[in-house]
Write a protein that holds these residues in place. Sequence first.
Motif, short mmCIF file in Angstrom:
data_model
loop_
_atom_site.label_atom_id
_atom_site.label_comp_id
_atom_site.label_asym_id
_atom_site.label_seq_id
_atom_site.Cartn_x
_atom_site.Cartn_y
_atom_site.Cartn_z
N ILE A 10 14.08 8.11 -7.44
CA ILE A 10 14.26 7.11 -6.38
C ILE A 10 14.92 7.76 -5.17
N TRP A 11 15.96 8.56 -5.46
CA TRP A 11 16.69 9.24 -4.38
C TRP A 11 15.75 10.12 -3.57
N ILE A 12 14.91 10.88 -4.27
CA ILE A 12 14.00 11.78 -3.57
C ILE A 12 13.00 10.99 -2.74
N MET A 13 12.50 9.91 -3.32
CA MET A 13 11.52 9.11 -2.57
C MET A 13 12.13 8.53 -1.31
N VAL A 14 13.36 7.99 -1.45
CA VAL A 14 13.99 7.35 -0.29
C VAL A 14 14.48 8.39 0.71
N LEU A 55 4.20 6.10 -5.13
CA LEU A 55 4.31 6.16 -6.59
C LEU A 55 3.18 6.99 -7.17
N SER A 56 1.99 6.69 -6.69
CA SER A 56 0.80 7.37 -7.16
C SER A 56 0.91 8.88 -6.96
N ASP A 65 -1.46 7.37 -11.13
CA ASP A 65 -2.25 7.85 -10.01
C ASP A 65 -3.72 7.51 -10.22
N ASP A 66 -4.21 7.82 -11.43
CA ASP A 66 -5.62 7.56 -11.73
C ASP A 66 -5.98 6.09 -11.52
N ILE A 67 -5.18 5.21 -12.10
CA ILE A 67 -5.49 3.78 -12.01
C ILE A 67 -5.44 3.32 -10.56
N PHE A 68 -4.32 3.62 -9.89
CA PHE A 68 -4.16 3.18 -8.50
C PHE A 68 -5.30 3.69 -7.63
N MET A 69 -5.60 4.96 -7.79
CA MET A 69 -6.58 5.55 -6.88
C MET A 69 -8.00 5.07 -7.17
N GLY A 96 0.80 -1.22 0.00
CA GLY A 96 0.00 0.00 0.00
C GLY A 96 0.83 1.27 0.00
N VAL A 97 1.84 1.32 0.87
CA VAL A 97 2.64 2.53 0.98
C VAL A 97 3.42 2.81 -0.31
#
Lengths: 314, 279, 341
Positions: free
Chosen positions: B182-186, B100-101, B109-113, B94-95
Amino acid sequence: MFLKFLLRRILYVIPMLLITTLIVYSFILLIPGDPALTLLGENATPEKIAQLRQQLGLDQSIISQYFDWLINALKGDLGRSVFTGQYVHEAVIERLAVTFQLVVVAMIISIFGGMFFAITSTFFPNSWIDYVSRFFGTLGTALPNFWLAMLLILFFSLHLGWVPATGFTSITENPFEFFKGILLPAISLGAVGTAQITRHLRSSLMEVMSADYVRTAYSKGVNRWQAILKHGIQNAMLPVVTTIGILFGHLLGATVVIETVFAIPGIGQLAVNSVLQHDFTMLQGVVLIMIVMVILINFITDIVYALLDPRIEY
Amino acid sequence: MSFQTIFKRLMSERMAFISFFILVFLIIMSLIGPYIVPHDPLKQDLAKVLLSPNTEYWLGTDELGRDIFSRLIIGSQAAIEAGLFAILIPLCIGVPMGILSGYLGGIVDDIFMRIVDGIIAIPSILLALGITGALGISLWNAMIAIGIVSIPQFARLARGQTLQIRTEPYVEAAKISGAGAIWIMVKHIIPNIAPPVIVQASFNLSYAILVEASLSFLGMGAQSPQISWGNMIQQAYSMINMNPWMIIYPGFAIMLTVLAGNFLGDGLRTALDPKYKKA
Amino acid sequence: MKSTTQLLEVKNLKAFIPTTKGEIKPVNDVSFTIRKGEIMALVGESGSGKSVTSLSIMGLNASAIQYKTESSILLNGQDLLKLKEKEMRKIRGNDIAMIFQDPMFSLNPVHQIGKQIVESIILHKKIKYKEAEKIALDLLNKVGIPDAQRRLRNYPHQMSGGMRQRIMIAMALACNPQLLIADEPTTALDVTIQAQILNILKNLQHEFGISILLITHDLGVVAEIADRVLVMYCGEIVEEGTVKEVFKNPRHPYTKGLMDSVPELTGPRIDELETIPGVVPNPLELPSGCNFVTRCSFATEKCRQLAPVHVKYSTGNSVSCWNPLVKEGVSLNYATTSSVS
């Protein structure tokens, strides 16, 4: 203007229905191995398996299976029970009225109970009634509903003998018996709702009561009751309306447990039985109906919210 | 904010302090329970059925002469496991989905949400029931169902937080200085969404325990001879006329654990609040 | 000129909040009078006690705030602090009305404005809803709201900030109050709208002889419409006088500081505005002696040790300061001296 708003909400509901039904339908993918074999058991004859495969549409791709199922569902045909051969829609409709009565009474208890506790608690802050409602608000969400149900049965049915422990009488049949029979199940079901609404409304009301416009009201010379009832509650209810909508779904889901405890022949009990009997078509049907109800209620909630809050532009 | 500060704040909240120790106690019980129980929780003794609490059987025995106290201790395992599943599965699925979304936006985002919206519309106990029904009835499958049911809330939470943090000046600055997604997310997003996720995890622990108990009560979780507080209540229900006390203990255990999870969540929310003020 | 009969007399108002670390005194021994038909401005920074003072008159302070027994607030000779809540409710909105700082949040968002004005009328007058609505319509016209009939059916969010403040004023006027308390009535508004609202207030004074207690931190507003001014600092009144006199000759260094921090539109251009150094002291750690001592450039040893006495000048002004500012050529003629603890 309002019609346009309504139309937009409906346009939002349709994809929602498609997605949820797809999710429900795709449960079938979760069945390990050959679903037909799993559902019928080891001793099934090959003919029977082939027949069920065809009935479930397993010989086609999952998407075409889904659309076949959906089109049939729109026509009102949800297939036949694998277990009893009964038409699913017949079984569901027969039991829907029962569950509906139960959930409506539970909702009434939740809403009025919640409003009562929240309002008295705001009117008498830090009094015993405030502590009682905070206590209920905390405890109500932590009580397993089936356990509460049993405690109520223990005390009111077995100990005092006031109401029957199990069973159900429809309101159309005998309103008095209906009331006696529905009381414990509805309280067990509505306890969590009462707790949630109490908590939410209480904090919402506390916030509203310190709003500038309530101070304005006091400066006009209103008393505390008028301030709460005329100026506080309608504003405080706005965020709670959403909670109430969500709550309906919760309570509908919780009927699977409560109807089992009280042996009430509703769709919750039907859901449980169909899982225990590996009656997959029935389970799909029940879940579908419940979800349609939940989405409908959320739809209605949105509309009510828009009607209550003049700031919402249609 | 160091770990010590947060822990110190948490411990200064009275209810959170008590709840923390109740939960730690339960986890220890679920681990060492099998070695310390006074009686074998599965051993039947038909000469000693439905005994009242006494010095040998602290909470009495059930209709098969099994020690209720020992069963209660072993029953904590199912509850703790359910809590674990309900935290780990959404944390792993989920997280990331939510991050990502929120970070990518657009079609992902649209699909996931839409999927998340769809799942949330289904009452969770019903969804768990459907999943267990499809996967087959077992405690293991019930745990998986509980985990799946919890995914949407975490995804929504992670998405909302990510959307907020994505536009913070320091993230923009990192982007301009050439940091990869990836860097920003982590480096930036995960540390920042951690506090609300931890709070949600605590509340979810409570919810998972309730769902597990419900499923086991309905006969779709723990199967005899497996022990769970939920099926202990189911078993006690059949004895309601003979020995009503059997209902009380497991229900009380569930309630206490759920309350502890809720209070811990409240405490964590206060302790992790950047605008924390000592009351 | 104006009648000199007193409408409101605040005497030795001491509001305090008991805490474990001692008493916080948001208002510490404040006395002043408002005459019929005059606009009195109450000026100070946030935290100076001006809001607590005004809410004391309304009886709407938070319940944590208590009053010392020697405090009294006399409206036409009747002590409001001694009234029961039920009696006070008859005065609120009827004899004393109030308008607030932010009209965006001061009106109930879910009620039509007509209903909100009518509410303040029928709370105090035994008349029918329809009749009250006619009065409401009149009031809307009075405060200059165009198309008033239609506006009665509007919700607050359908109106601009200036319009909403007019609605607030109309609501306050519903029962012809003798005193209107206006708490920063223009702070949240655009400059052009500010002028309109001030005009309306000025008109109220002229046409209906309503007294106004105007609470503000904006000296520009004071200069424009007030007759007299009170300057508050740390819960005490440090200077009092007619607007004319105080603006011409501020005697308290704090008043002077406030004035210097307002840009002047006429006169030579200055590059930097003066500011008052430092911050308002913590209410629990007030300095001994004069409260302003930590920020005052004229402070002496005496100021650090002794609280200043309130001195009244022949010009009618008064000030609490050991070293009041003097303009050259103006001698200090003490008229009376009253000690302030």
